[in-house]
Design an enzyme around this catalytic site. Structure first.
Site, mmCIF file in Angstrom:
data_model
loop_
_atom_site.group_PDB
_atom_site.id
_atom_site.type_symbol
_atom_site.label_atom_id
_atom_site.label_comp_id
_atom_site.label_asym_id
_atom_site.label_seq_id
_atom_site.Cartn_x
_atom_site.Cartn_y
_atom_site.Cartn_z
ATOM 1 N N SER A 92 38.780 44.085 51.397
ATOM 2 C CA SER A 92 39.612 43.142 50.653
ATOM 3 C C SER A 92 39.682 41.785 51.355
ATOM 4 O O SER A 92 38.655 41.177 51.585
ATOM 5 C CB SER A 92 40.997 43.751 50.425
ATOM 6 N N ASP A 234 39.963 36.790 45.967
ATOM 7 C CA ASP A 234 39.761 37.326 47.314
ATOM 8 C C ASP A 234 38.398 38.041 47.315
ATOM 9 O O ASP A 234 37.748 38.110 46.271
ATOM 10 C CB ASP A 234 40.960 38.198 47.752
HETATM 11 MG MG MG Z 1 41.576 42.535 47.413
#
Ligand code: MG
Length: 440
Positions: A92, A234
């Site tokens: 992430s 992201d």
């Molecule tokens: Mg993420």
């Protein structure tokens, strides 16, 4: 290891052995069904994926490799291919030296804590059933994720109305997995796209978490290009931050509120958010009235999704830029978030800055305090005894007053508690937090 998956550092804790054994454990959990595997753009992705897929094959799974795709993209392909589950290889928003492994259920959502724990238990016991040569797994590849995602988002927004508005958008994909599909979607919606950090090579151009301090280049690019707005994803493209036409980072809390404003205008219904999410959503729901409501859940994507299913929610999410639209996929999705924000602007011909200025505004403060062993319980008992307010103890303790709220949550990994407070101004938010911390 946590309910949301496994993360480790390349060259240290994230080893091929770990990935292979997690593949073996997950393959056993799925009883050798079909598994879709996606990864973000990190340079370590092929190493982790190769090892993990080896483990899945040894358990007899049919593996469908999706290539570099987003987390929501992987999740929706589980449904498209009627798979038994999915795996996303991503850390992430963590920096490049990290990578991680995240499991998804047949419903395309994060597993419950119980299911996650049973997979980790199988991993720890290392009692893996191995397929013999007649049952050994196979690999296929599928390159349709971006198209499927675009089609799903197009079904829930007014494509023609957005096209008429001819918006100019700067997209910062942070060299992650969302760039290719993100640009496709925006162009499909008739936007003129200035794409920065577009190449999905995983050598992130700035610290990848989409917070204000990391997005100064996006804010300048919006101004320099005279754009209507900016979007930041992201690396695995489940979160979205928005920059307005004045080059102002408006904060991830607003992403959910803008998306909810669009959805509730057409489908007033319950919205699930976690206890740490801004009160803006309550104000919006109060404005909408008829049929709209807010369901507060414990922190964690799986908890929000569980509440969405239970209450038949029209939308869900978190204040970190995570928007979940059940019509698209049951995980946070920067693509549907972009579509909904653009749809909102298409129906409201004002600049985004005016739309944002019309929303209620709050100041949210975050702090940490040290906790002694067992300190949380006696502290919270004192708070319950001596503080008046509306209390919710689904996850730590949240206390709501007319002028603001405080949420106290003990950390699972460190002897600390996180305290979030929100009010109309910083002074009140600080005072509310103090009302709780001084009882420690
Ligand atoms: Mg993420």
């Amino acid at each position: 290891m946590s309910v949301s998956g496994v993360r480790g550092i390349i060259g240290d804790s994230m080893t091929p052995t770990l990935a292979a054994e997690l593949g073996m454990a997950f393959g056993a959990h799925l009883d050798s069904g079909t598994v879709v595997v996606g990864r973000d753009s990190r340079p370590s992705g092929p190493m982790v994926q190769s090892a993990l897929v080896g483990g899945l094959l040894s358990a007899g799974c049919k593996v469908v490799e999706l290539g570099i795709v987003s987390t929501p993209g992987t999740a929706l392909m589980i449904g498209e291919l009627s798979a038994a589950g999915g795996v996303v290889i991503t850390a992430s928003h963590n920096p490049v030296q990290w990578n991680g492994i995240k499991f998804l259920t047949a419903q395309g959502c994060a597993p419950s804590p119980e299911v996650a724990e049973s997979i980790f238990a199988a991993y720890r016991q290392k009692n893996f059933p191995l397929a013999d040569v007649d049952r050994i797994g196979t690999i296929e590849r599928d390159h349709s994720t971006h198209d499927q995602h675009l089609a799903r988002v197009s079904r829930v927004v007014n494509v023609e109305a957005i096209r008429r508005r001819q918006l100019k958008v700067v997209l910062d994909s942070i060299n992650g997995a969302g760039g290719v599909g993100g640009k496709m979607l925006l162009e499909h919606l008739g936007c003129r796209v200035v794409h920065i950090n577009a190449e999905p090579h995983g050598r992130f151009a700035h610290t990848p978490e989409p917070t204000a301090e990391n997005l100064t280049s996006l804010c300048s690019a919006v101004l320099e290009n005279g754009a209507d707005l900016g979007f930041a994803q992201d690396p695995d493209a489940d979160r979205l931050a928005v920059v307005d036409n004045k080059g102002r980072y408006i904060g991830e809390e607003y992403t959910l509120v803008l998306a909810a404003k669009q959805v509730l205008s057409q489908h007033p219904g319950p919205v699930a958010v976690n206890l740490s999410t801004s009160r803006m959503i309550d104000d919006l729901v109060a404005q909408v009235g008829q049929g709209a409501s807010v369901i507060r859940t414990a922190v964690g994507e799986a908890n929000v999704v569980h509440a969405m299913l239970e209450h038949n929610c029209v939308l869900g999410g978190e204040g970190n830029g995570g928007v979940i639209d059940p019509r698209v996929v049951f995980v946070r999705d920067s693509f549907v978030a972009m579509g909904l924000v653009l749809n909102l602007l298409a129906g409201d011909w004002r600049p985004l800055s005016n739309v944002v200025d019309d929303l209620p505004s709050y100041v949210m403060l975050k702090q940490k305090v040290d906790l002694d062993r067992g300190g949380m319980k006696s502290w919270m008992d004192r708070v319950r005894m001596s503080v008046q307010g509306q209390m919710n103890n689904a996850d730590g303790l949240r206390i709501d007053w007319p002028e603001g709220w405080v949420h106290v949550r003990p950390s699972n990994t460190e002897p600390i508690a996180r305290i979030i407070s929100e009010a109309k101004d910083a002074e009140t938010a600080r005072a509310l937090a103090k009302r709780v911390t001084e009882l420690r």
